[in-house]
Design a protein around this motif. Structure first.
Motif, PDB file in Angstrom:
ATOM      1  N   LYS A   1       0.735  -1.087   0.070  1.00 12.35           N
ATOM      2  CA  LYS A   1      -0.139  -0.057  -0.076  1.00 12.35           C
ATOM      3  C   LYS A   1       0.921   1.098  -0.277  1.00 12.35           C
TER       4      LYS A   1
ATOM      5  N   THR B   1       2.404   3.246  -1.527  1.00  9.02           N
ATOM      6  CA  THR B   1       2.289   3.921  -3.139  1.00  9.02           C
ATOM      7  C   THR B   1       2.792   5.448  -2.860  1.00  9.02           C
TER       8      THR B   1
ATOM      9  N   CYS C   1     -12.031   1.411  -2.109  1.00 14.71           N
ATOM     10  CA  CYS C   1     -10.607   1.674  -2.074  1.00 14.71           C
ATOM     11  C   CYS C   1      -9.757   0.824  -3.167  1.00 14.71           C
ATOM     12  N   SER C   2     -10.314  -0.328  -3.458  1.00 11.27           N
ATOM     13  CA  SER C   2      -9.425  -1.337  -4.492  1.00 11.27           C
ATOM     14  C   SER C   2      -9.549  -0.762  -5.751  1.00 11.27           C
TER      15      SER C   2
ATOM     16  N   PHE D   1      -7.442   2.287  -6.465  1.00  8.66           N
ATOM     17  CA  PHE D   1      -5.963   1.654  -6.599  1.00  8.66           C
ATOM     18  C   PHE D   1      -5.602   1.114  -8.084  1.00  8.66           C
TER      19      PHE D   1
ATOM     20  N   ASN E   1      -5.404   3.941 -10.043  1.00 14.16           N
ATOM     21  CA  ASN E   1      -3.781   4.706 -10.120  1.00 14.16           C
ATOM     22  C   ASN E   1      -3.028   3.832 -10.950  1.00 14.16           C
ATOM     23  N   ALA E   2      -3.208   2.295 -10.829  1.00 10.40           N
ATOM     24  CA  ALA E   2      -2.350   1.614 -11.794  1.00 10.40           C
ATOM     25  C   ALA E   2      -2.575   1.960 -13.250  1.00 10.40           C
TER      26      ALA E   2
END
Length: 351
Positions: free
Chosen positions: A22, A24, A80-81, A84, A87-88
């Motif tokens: 986490k 990042t 939340c997943s 992420f 973001n990826a």
């Protein structure tokens, strides 16, 4: 995995990869250190901390709203997943081929860092060619060998120059967390402030911490881009505010100290990160940032224990103890001024 957990074992197991991957924000700080020049780095890191602070302000509000819905925890975990994954996708789509990363030859101080991190493959080949030794084009070192070499370099670097920075980071982290660990309880015991008013005060303090990121640029120009002096003065201000908060008799003084604390701690957090990168060099940036996060995590472990003991003595105990630790950090910084390489730094500036 957290959203799909149906028992305590799966819930605990899901925390392991989340805790490992986490970070990042730390990786992004290391990337920013590669993308910008040394003079621009504190300002850019301050703006980055401002953006992340806005996320810390909005996150609890959105999470608290979603948690009140039916199945709110699972919905929050899925959201939340999804963030992420977003973001990826953004990282994947970013035009990395157009970005020029600053290499070790541009940003690493000479002399000491070469001794710590070893010569590069190209330097080794040039040295071998000059001596007439044939160079074998064998495979690169295995990943575990690279990891061991990095750890050895970090150990030498920390023992030689960075121990002051990490000790100061630990002391200041514990000092600030001592105040915030029982912050709401202390306000209620000392001034009769309710949880809702304490929440508003926390949000106001966080907002001022966001403004600190925008003020970092003018402050650095005022200090002549000397991060160490700014860190020293911000630590003095933080320790003084903790002492004033501990001895405050009126609510107005306590509120003023709490609001200003967010400003001084935000400035100090950015300056100490910049010092780590300056003294360690870009090539060690990611590892040093990781060590800094570990030091802060150690502070998070120690602070609640010390705060609980100090709270038993007096409601003013945690901020008072934090002020004492802060002044110890100031004394250490005053007597052990770290250098970013001395002669090596001068050579870097001349280049």
């Amino acid at each position: 995995m957290l959203a799909a957990s149906t028992n305590v074992f799966l819930f605990t197991l899901a925390r392991v990869p989340a805790g490992i991957f986490k970070h990042t924000l730390s990786i992004s700080r290391a990337l920013l250190a590669d993308l910008v020049t040394e003079e621009e780095r504190p300002v850019v890191l301050g703006q980055f901390n401002t953006a992340s602070s806005m996320g810390f302000i909005l996150g609890p509000v959105v999470g608290g709203y979603l948690a009140e819905l039916d199945g709110g925890f699972y919905l929050t975990a899925f959201v939340c997943s999804s963030v992420f994954l977003l973001n990826a996708g953004l990282v994947w789509l970013f035009p990395w081929s157009e970005v020029k990363l600053s290499g070790p030859e541009d940003d690493l101080p000479r002399g000491r860092n070469q001794a710590l991190w070893g010569k590069t493959d190209s330097a080794t080949q040039r040295a071998a060619s000059a001596q007439g030794t044939p160079v074998s084009k064998g495979p690169a070192r295995l990943p575990w060998a690279e990891v061991l070499a990095t750890l050895r370099g970090l150990r030498s670097l920390v023992l030689s120059a960075l121990w002051v920075v990490f000790v100061v980071r630990l002391l200041m982290a514990v000092a600030v967390m001592l105040n915030y660990s029982n912050f709401v309880l202390a306000l209620e015991e000392r001034f009769g402030m309710g949880p809702r008013a304490a929440g508003y005060l926390t949000s106001c303090s966080s907002a001022l911490g966001v403004l600190a990121g925008f003020a970092l640029g003018p402050l650095l120009r005022l200090y002549g881009h000397q991060s160490y002096r700014l860190l020293l003065h911000s630590s003095v201000l933080t320790s003084t505010l903790l002492l004033l908060f501990a001895s405050a008799r009126g609510l107005d003084v306590a509120v003023a100290c709490s609001v200003l604390l967010s400003f001084s701690t935000a400035i100090g957090r950015t300056c100490i990160t910049d010092l780590q990168l300056t003294m360690g060099g870009v090539r060690a940036g990611g590892s040093l940032l990781g060590m800094g996060q570990s030091v802060t995590a150690l502070g998070r472990v120690l602070a609640p224990i010390l705060s609980g003991v100090a709270q038993e003595v007096s409601p003013c105990g945690p901020p008072g103890l934090g002020a004492a630790l802060g002044f110890v950090a100031v004394v250490i910084m005053s007597r052990n001024r770290p250098h970013s390489g001395g002669q090596e730094g001068d050579e870097l500036k001349s280049e």
